[in-house]
Design a protein around this motif. Structure first.
Motif, mmCIF file in Angstrom:
data_model
loop_
_atom_site.group_PDB
_atom_site.id
_atom_site.type_symbol
_atom_site.label_atom_id
_atom_site.label_comp_id
_atom_site.label_asym_id
_atom_site.label_seq_id
_atom_site.Cartn_x
_atom_site.Cartn_y
_atom_site.Cartn_z
ATOM 1 N N ARG A 156 0.951 -1.283 0.044
ATOM 2 C CA ARG A 156 -0.074 0.010 -0.059
ATOM 3 C C ARG A 156 1.100 1.359 0.055
ATOM 4 N NH1 ARG A 156 -4.150 -2.349 4.571
ATOM 5 N NH2 ARG A 156 -5.466 -3.766 3.118
ATOM 6 N N SER A 184 1.864 0.443 10.002
ATOM 7 C CA SER A 184 0.668 0.521 9.551
ATOM 8 C C SER A 184 0.585 1.662 8.484
ATOM 9 C CB SER A 184 -0.458 0.759 10.607
ATOM 10 O OG SER A 184 -1.680 1.406 10.082
ATOM 11 N N PHE A 185 0.020 1.366 7.264
ATOM 12 C CA PHE A 185 0.074 2.506 6.327
ATOM 13 C C PHE A 185 -0.786 3.517 6.810
ATOM 14 C CE2 PHE A 185 -2.356 4.367 3.017
ATOM 15 C CZ PHE A 185 -1.318 5.234 2.214
ATOM 16 N N GLN A 186 -2.000 3.116 7.238
ATOM 17 C CA GLN A 186 -2.992 4.210 7.512
ATOM 18 C C GLN A 186 -2.452 4.922 8.736
ATOM 19 O OE1 GLN A 186 -5.758 3.900 5.406
ATOM 20 N NE2 GLN A 186 -5.863 6.013 5.992
ATOM 21 N N GLY A 187 -1.787 4.379 9.721
ATOM 22 C CA GLY A 187 -1.426 5.123 10.940
ATOM 23 C C GLY A 187 -0.245 6.185 10.274
ATOM 24 N N MET A 235 -0.169 7.497 7.277
ATOM 25 C CA MET A 235 -0.934 8.537 6.435
ATOM 26 C C MET A 235 -1.561 9.551 7.689
ATOM 27 S SD MET A 235 -2.384 8.676 3.362
ATOM 28 C CE MET A 235 -1.478 10.538 3.442
#
Lengths: 99, 320
Positions: free
Chosen positions: B128, B286-289, B291
């Motif tokens: 991701r 974590s990618f979303q973290g 981000m």
């Protein structure tokens, strides 16, 4: 006109990052519903991660055209907690940049 | 034009490679090797392919005396941008380790690029991250340069890094910002473009509905969080984010000059923009973290500039 916009059914992958697709969904699905005076429910079921640019393009045009109405009438559901945090950040930035 | 590949194929020392590029005679390109060993980072391959596009395929050539290790150029698809064929044996491409040089002209090719990145033999979160970075850079190039970018991605299993490069032969960073921001030179233009909220679409921080001015800032932010190299080379200017010190807390700054970096405005004037970075597989939790961390920084910089009341999105029911 159904008021639910299911992102996975519109070609968004489990990792939502395609900004052009997000803009298209905004133009084809979200704006007409807002135009008709409806509340729009955007369903994030099946979306596991999201880039900030995707969400920006999903709502920016609506926010620019409808302002406060867009923030009030676009509702998001089945949102993962971490994606929700990204959304909050983008919303804040959006309101500053479009003000 | 002349490009010389050597045994230095890391982003860390790619500056020397740029310094040696000879941009005289723009209608012709020669690619050769210095010494008996050739190593190549996607950044070197992407800029060489862009120069070949500028010169034209039939005016571009790779030296036939390329050493055996030069097969990396064939594996990564550089021979498809020049007139001569590789003299090495049949090339075997490992789809799990590389996305060879490809041009991205439209949405279809962008989707194909994302599918190829999806085949890299790395974890889901790392994939991701690579897709996000490449997607941002490709969208920037398509949106601002007006020229299709060349993209290359390579996974190095030994060092557990993914090298990424996106290069376009368009109007450069200075050309994109000049109309609105009036930067004095290429380096100042790059510095502006790396700040949050700066875009060629509008004056002031933040753009119109077409752009938030976050893409390049976010990519730099991701590199900073991963303590990795990141560089932008456009015109005569280059900004290089150096690896962060592990003993220090990772902190994002709005102004790229405040981060540990190298910057110059004295490189050979490349007509276009190259953005390259490494993604350390082990640094992506974590990618979303990550981000979220970058988004918070972006908003912080905007809020500083414009303190005001903001709404938050309405999310129905419990978070899943």
């Amino acid at each position: 006109m159904k008021r639910i916009v299911r992102l996975r059914e519109l070609g968004v992958g489990e990792f939502a990052e395609d900004k052009a697709l997000a803009r298209e969904i905004c133009q084809e699905e979200i704006l007409p519903k807002l135009q008709a005076g409806k509340r729009v429910i955007v369903d994030f079921r099946g979306i596991e991660a999201m880039g900030q640019g995707f969400f920006y393009q999903l709502v920016a045009l609506a926010a620019e055209q409808y302002g406060e109405v867009a923030y009030r009438e676009i509702v998001f559901r089945n949102v993962k907690r971490e994606i929700g945090e990204t959304m909050v950040g983008v919303y804040k930035g959006l309101q500053i940049t479009l003000a | 034009m002349k490009v010389i590949f050597s045994n230095q194929g890391n982003l860390r020392n790619v500056r020397k490679f740029f310094e040696k590029i000879d941009l005289s005679e723009p209608g012709r390109l020669e690619v050769r090797a210095a010494g008996g060993w050739v190593a190549a980072h996607p950044a070197q391959l992407a800029i060489t392919a862009s120069l070949a596009l500028q010169a034209g395929k039939w005016e571009s050539e790779i030296d036939e005396k390329m050493p055996e290790s030069g097969k990396i150029l064939a594996e990564m698809g550089l021979y498809e941008f020049v007139r001569n064929k590789a003299t090495f044996g049949a090339e075997v491409r490992d789809e799990g380790a590389m996305v060879p040089l490809m041009m991205v002209r439209d949405e279809g090719e962008r989707a194909e690029l994302m599918r190829r990145i999806g085949r890299l033999m790395i974890g889901v979160e790392q994939r991701r991250m690579v897709q996000y970075v490449v997607g941002c850079l490709v969208d920037n190039a398509l949106g601002w340069s007006g020229v299709a970018p060349v993209v290359a991605v390579k996974y190095y299993p030994k060092t557990r890094k993914v090298g990424i490069a996106v290069c376009d032969a368009g109007k450069g960073v200075w050309g994109s910002l000049d109309e609105v921001w009036r930067p004095r030179n290429d380096l100042e233009a790059i510095r502006m473009a790396l700040r949050p909220g700066v875009t060629g679409a509008s004056e002031g921080l933040g753009g119109a509905n077409v752009a938030a001015g976050m893409g390049l800032f976010a990519v730099r932010g991701m590199a900073k969080l991963m303590r990795n190299y990141f560089l932008v080379y456009s015109g005569a200017g280059m900004y290089e984010l150096m690896r962060g010190d592990r003993r220090l807390k990772r902190k994002l700054r709005a102004d790229p000059i405040l981060d540990r970096h190298f910057a110059t405005n004295d490189l050979p004037p490349f007509l276009g923009t190259l953005v390259a970075m490494d993604v350390s597989v082990d640094e992506v939790g974590s990618f979303q973290g990550m981000m979220n961390e970058v988004t918070r920084m972006y908003v912080g910089a905007l809020v500083e500039a414009d303190e005001q009341q903001t709404y938050i999105p309405k999310i129905m029911g419990r978070n899943v």
